[in-house]
Design a protein around this motif. Structure first.
Motif, PDB file in Angstrom:
ATOM      1  N   GLN A  49      95.267  -8.667  42.643  1.00 60.24           N
ATOM      2  CA  GLN A  49      95.057  -9.325  41.186  1.00 60.24           C
ATOM      3  C   GLN A  49      93.898  -8.029  41.516  1.00 60.24           C
ATOM      4  N   GLU A  50      93.291  -7.731  40.545  1.00 60.06           N
ATOM      5  CA  GLU A  50      92.370  -6.415  40.476  1.00 60.06           C
ATOM      6  C   GLU A  50      91.148  -6.988  41.349  1.00 60.06           C
ATOM      7  N   LYS A  51      90.636  -7.500  40.956  1.00 62.40           N
ATOM      8  CA  LYS A  51      89.348  -7.965  40.855  1.00 62.40           C
ATOM      9  C   LYS A  51      88.828  -9.570  42.283  1.00 62.40           C
ATOM     10  N   ALA A  52      90.069  -9.598  43.157  1.00 63.48           N
ATOM     11  CA  ALA A  52      89.704 -10.264  44.089  1.00 63.48           C
ATOM     12  C   ALA A  52      89.663  -9.841  45.065  1.00 63.48           C
ATOM     13  N   GLU A  53      89.351 -10.694  45.488  1.00 62.91           N
ATOM     14  CA  GLU A  53      87.937 -10.311  46.902  1.00 62.91           C
ATOM     15  C   GLU A  53      89.253 -10.361  48.077  1.00 62.91           C
ATOM     16  N   CYS A  54      89.872 -11.938  48.219  1.00 61.60           N
ATOM     17  CA  CYS A  54      90.580 -12.446  48.845  1.00 61.60           C
ATOM     18  C   CYS A  54      91.730 -13.602  48.149  1.00 61.60           C
ATOM     19  N   TYR A  55      92.568 -14.810  48.887  1.00 59.09           N
ATOM     20  CA  TYR A  55      93.861 -15.315  48.677  1.00 59.09           C
ATOM     21  C   TYR A  55      93.663 -16.483  49.006  1.00 59.09           C
ATOM     22  N   TYR A  56      93.766 -17.599  48.512  1.00 59.58           N
ATOM     23  CA  TYR A  56      94.345 -18.652  49.414  1.00 59.58           C
ATOM     24  C   TYR A  56      95.303 -19.055  49.462  1.00 59.58           C
ATOM     25  N   VAL A  57      96.433 -19.886  50.394  1.00 59.27           N
ATOM     26  CA  VAL A  57      97.520 -19.850  50.341  1.00 59.27           C
ATOM     27  C   VAL A  57      97.359 -21.562  50.108  1.00 59.27           C
ATOM     28  N   CYS A  58      97.765 -22.006  49.066  1.00 60.29           N
ATOM     29  CA  CYS A  58      97.153 -23.751  49.028  1.00 60.29           C
ATOM     30  C   CYS A  58      98.883 -24.481  49.356  1.00 60.29           C
ATOM     31  N   HIS A  59      98.576 -26.056  50.217  1.00 60.63           N
ATOM     32  CA  HIS A  59      99.782 -26.441  50.293  1.00 60.63           C
ATOM     33  C   HIS A  59      99.995 -27.725  49.567  1.00 60.63           C
ATOM     34  N   LEU A  60     100.933 -28.214  48.982  1.00 66.79           N
ATOM     35  CA  LEU A  60     100.972 -29.680  47.862  1.00 66.79           C
ATOM     36  C   LEU A  60     101.011 -29.997  49.268  1.00 66.79           C
ATOM     37  N   VAL A  61     100.695 -31.392  49.166  1.00 63.78           N
ATOM     38  CA  VAL A  61     100.218 -32.687  49.847  1.00 63.78           C
ATOM     39  C   VAL A  61     100.351 -34.060  49.359  1.00 63.78           C
ATOM     40  N   ASN A  62     101.154 -34.440  49.671  1.00 61.89           N
ATOM     41  CA  ASN A  62     101.148 -35.923  48.399  1.00 61.89           C
ATOM     42  C   ASN A  62     100.297 -35.850  47.025  1.00 61.89           C
ATOM     43  N   GLY A  63     100.803 -34.777  46.487  1.00 59.93           N
ATOM     44  CA  GLY A  63     100.152 -34.467  45.376  1.00 59.93           C
ATOM     45  C   GLY A  63      99.192 -33.156  45.020  1.00 59.93           C
ATOM     46  N   LYS A  64      98.883 -33.301  45.814  1.00 62.76           N
ATOM     47  CA  LYS A  64      98.004 -32.727  45.645  1.00 62.76           C
ATOM     48  C   LYS A  64      96.963 -31.501  47.015  1.00 62.76           C
ATOM     49  N   TYR A  65      97.045 -30.097  46.081  1.00 59.01           N
ATOM     50  CA  TYR A  65      96.992 -29.021  46.842  1.00 59.01           C
ATOM     51  C   TYR A  65      95.757 -28.628  47.748  1.00 59.01           C
ATOM     52  N   GLN A  66      95.359 -28.631  49.439  1.00 61.45           N
ATOM     53  CA  GLN A  66      95.161 -28.082  50.477  1.00 61.45           C
ATOM     54  C   GLN A  66      95.286 -26.745  50.585  1.00 61.45           C
ATOM     55  N   THR A  67      93.948 -26.801  51.040  1.00 63.21           N
ATOM     56  CA  THR A  67      94.145 -25.277  51.770  1.00 63.21           C
ATOM     57  C   THR A  67      92.928 -24.672  52.933  1.00 63.21           C
ATOM     58  N   SER A  68      92.890 -24.655  53.405  1.00 66.98           N
ATOM     59  CA  SER A  68      91.239 -24.200  54.496  1.00 66.98           C
ATOM     60  C   SER A  68      91.059 -22.580  54.775  1.00 66.98           C
ATOM     61  N   SER A  69      90.254 -22.325  55.608  1.00 64.83           N
ATOM     62  CA  SER A  69      89.485 -21.116  55.729  1.00 64.83           C
ATOM     63  C   SER A  69      91.380 -19.871  56.179  1.00 64.83           C
ATOM     64  N   LYS A  70      91.031 -21.066  56.914  1.00 65.91           N
ATOM     65  CA  LYS A  70      92.666 -20.716  57.868  1.00 65.91           C
ATOM     66  C   LYS A  70      94.173 -20.477  57.531  1.00 65.91           C
ATOM     67  N   TRP A  71      93.986 -20.528  55.624  1.00 66.76           N
ATOM     68  CA  TRP A  71      94.816 -20.114  54.718  1.00 66.76           C
ATOM     69  C   TRP A  71      93.987 -18.703  53.886  1.00 66.76           C
ATOM     70  N   LYS A  72      93.745 -17.343  54.316  1.00 65.40           N
ATOM     71  CA  LYS A  72      93.338 -16.801  53.267  1.00 65.40           C
ATOM     72  C   LYS A  72      93.437 -15.241  54.345  1.00 65.40           C
ATOM     73  N   THR A  73      93.471 -15.163  52.874  1.00 62.46           N
ATOM     74  CA  THR A  73      93.925 -14.003  53.202  1.00 62.46           C
ATOM     75  C   THR A  73      93.465 -12.421  52.294  1.00 62.46           C
ATOM     76  N   THR A  74      93.263 -11.332  52.449  1.00 60.47           N
ATOM     77  CA  THR A  74      92.702  -9.910  51.711  1.00 60.47           C
ATOM     78  C   THR A  74      93.963  -9.865  51.526  1.00 60.47           C
ATOM     79  N   ASP A  75      95.183  -9.455  51.617  1.00 57.92           N
ATOM     80  CA  ASP A  75      96.761  -9.420  51.579  1.00 57.92           C
ATOM     81  C   ASP A  75      97.222  -9.982  50.654  1.00 57.92           C
ATOM     82  N   ASN A  76      98.713  -9.527  49.845  1.00 57.53           N
ATOM     83  CA  ASN A  76      98.767 -10.340  49.013  1.00 57.53           C
ATOM     84  C   ASN A  76     100.738 -10.398  49.720  1.00 57.53           C
ATOM     85  N   ARG A  77     100.479 -10.862  50.679  1.00 56.83           N
ATOM     86  CA  ARG A  77     101.420 -11.408  51.924  1.00 56.83           C
ATOM     87  C   ARG A  77     100.916 -12.395  52.535  1.00 56.83           C
TER      88      ARG A  77
END
Length: 501
Positions: free
Chosen positions: A330-358
């Protein structure tokens, strides 16, 4: 004394709570009338009220959290089910003067059972009905009084004088998502469905979130409604609010469960086209309701992310211990968070943060290693410091490659003749074939090593040709198997050496 006819029937009406749910739609059941009976008891018709008076008495009793409320109504040629439906509709109607009424009162009732007795007098066309409402609430009167005091204090501390409606809504939303956590252990606890739980224990299910939002917004002069339905395939509740004459969706429950380090607005002031995985119950989809509370198609622009929703999320690589996701940048994205669906809810944290699209994933959200053969669902959001996050991308479900361990083979015999060495090994029927390496270097350096691939698990030997006479060769063998488009290899056999004749 006048004879009267007595008709008695039981009318059952239940509102029950479930996982992260507002009360489900009501079901009305009626048992057959009993046989008519003559009695010689007098009937004081003056005890029976008009419909509006009876509704006011019932509402007052419910606001006072009375468990058993009896109301008497004089009716003429009316269906009891229709009377009951109108009665509750009147009680639960939005009340501009009382923030504890309306949807807040409706959601405070966890369970309700109703019975009635209808009395008829000879020559009198009216029916004299007594309804008894037995209620179980999400909170007590004492707890409700606590909510009233705290709500006023919280709004006063926010100092919202002079703020626009959208600024007031954001202040309330920030307070709820910041201070309340989802109560996973309290799903079957009635009190976890209350605004009291959200305020006092700082934990609640979605019913508690939405009722607290309702009270806080009403306290600062913002009209809103509580909507029930489904989200992420679970019964759910959220709010809608008006800004500049148009209505928008708010889901404080889901936003409070996003555990990144930055303020999130994934479900804040969303339009119908950008409110992922929320389906209303039928009562909120009627033409009348939609005409009165028309939700904007687009989200409210002031607080929406500068980046667009992430697209193209896919599993670029899957092994027996990791998943690598890629997506369109995404052109204006400063970073991305990957979310893991747990018990029907998306969870994430700073550990799942990246500036790359991979992003390579080796553990689940709790830090445990990914399990062979297990399926995991992920989403990705783009982040901008100016306005927070986009909503979660379309989900992608990935099954970690099954690590069906291959059996290790062993060399059973070596023989040599005229520049050849014949190698025999132990057959492993569960494999797809064998890989043989030979080298003049015992450490199998790349420059001196040659590899032969042999197909067929039933093979047990092969002959290596064009070897140098008098030279010693080191040989090893391993099994291989192709699964899910990938080739798996077993460990190498013990190395054996032979001089070529």
């Amino acid at each position: 004394m006048k004879n009267r006819r007595v008709k008695i029937a039981a009318l059952a009406f239940a509102i029950l709570s479930g996982l992260c749910t507002a009360p489900v739609s009501a079901t009305v059941l009626m048992e057959p009338f009993t046989e008519e009976a003559d009695t010689a008891t007098s009937l004081d018709t003056g005890e029976y009220r008009s419909f509006q008076q009876a509704a006011a008495e019932l509402k007052l009793g419910m606001l006072g959290r009375q468990q058993d409320i009896s109301v008497k109504i004089r009716l003429e040629n009316e269906d009891m089910k229709e009377v009951l439906s109108r009665l509750l509709e009147t009680v639960y109607a939005e009340d501009s003067q009382n923030p504890a009424a309306g949807d807040y009162l409706r959601q405070s009732v966890i369970q309700m059972k109703i019975s009635y007795q209808a009395l008829e007098m000879p020559g009198d066309p009216a029916s004299y009905c007594t309804f008894v409402f037995s209620c179980i609430y999400a909170d007590t009167l004492q707890q409700e009084n606590y909510v009233t005091i705290q709500v006023k204090k919280i709004i006063a501390d926010m100092k919202l004088a002079g703020c626009s409606d959208d600024e007031k809504i954001k202040a309330v939303y920030d307070y709820v998502t910041r201070t309340v956590d989802y109560d996973y252990k309290g799903v079957n606890d009635n009190s976890s469905h209350s605004a009291y739980a959200a305020l006092y224990r700082k934990k609640a299910v979605c019913q508690g979130y939405s009722t607290l939002m309702y009270r806080l917004l009403r306290e600062c002069g913002i009209s809103n409604r509580i909507i029930t339905g489904k989200s992420q395939n679970q019964a759910h509740a959220w709010n809608i609010v008006p800004v500049n004459g148009r209505w928008y969706n708010l889901d404080a429950t889901w936003d409070s469960n996003f555990d990144g380090n930055d303020q999130k607005y994934m479900y804040f002031l969303k339009g119908s086209s950008d409110f992922a995985d929320h389906t209303r119950d039928p009562e909120f989809l009627t033409a009348e309701f939609l005409a009165k509370y028309s939700v904007s198609t687009s989200s409210y622009a002031r607080y929406q992310p500068a980046v667009t929703k992430v697209t193209g999320v896919k599993a670029a690589e899957v092994t027996d211990s990791s998943v690598t996701l890629t997506w369109n940048p995404q052109e204006k994205a400063e970073c991305y968070y990957v979310c893991h669906l747990v018990n029907g809810k998306y969870q994430t944290s700073s550990k799942w943060k990246t500036t790359d699209n991979r992003f390579k994933i080796t553990t689940d959200f709790n830090g445990e290693k990914l399990k062979s053969g297990e399926s995991y669902t992920y989403g990705v959001i783009a982040y901008s410091a100016k306005t927070g996050n986009t909503v979660v991308s379309a989900p992608v479900t990935v099954t970690v490659r099954n690590t069906a361990k291959l059996s290790k083979t062993s060399i059973t015999g070596l023989s040599s003749s005229k520049g050849k060495i014949t190698v025999s090994w132990k057959q492993v029927s569960s494999c797809d074939g064998y890989q043989l390496q030979y080298s003049t270097d015992k450490k199998f350096s790349p420059k001196t090593t040659r590899t032969i691939k042999i197909s067929g698990g039933n093979k047990r030997k092969t002959t290596v040709k064009s070897l140098k006479k008098g030279k010693k060769y080191y040989i090893r063998v391993r099994t291989w198997k192709k699964t899910e488009g990938k080739t798996l290899y077993a460990p190498w056999s013990t190395v054996k050496g032979m001089k070529c004749k």
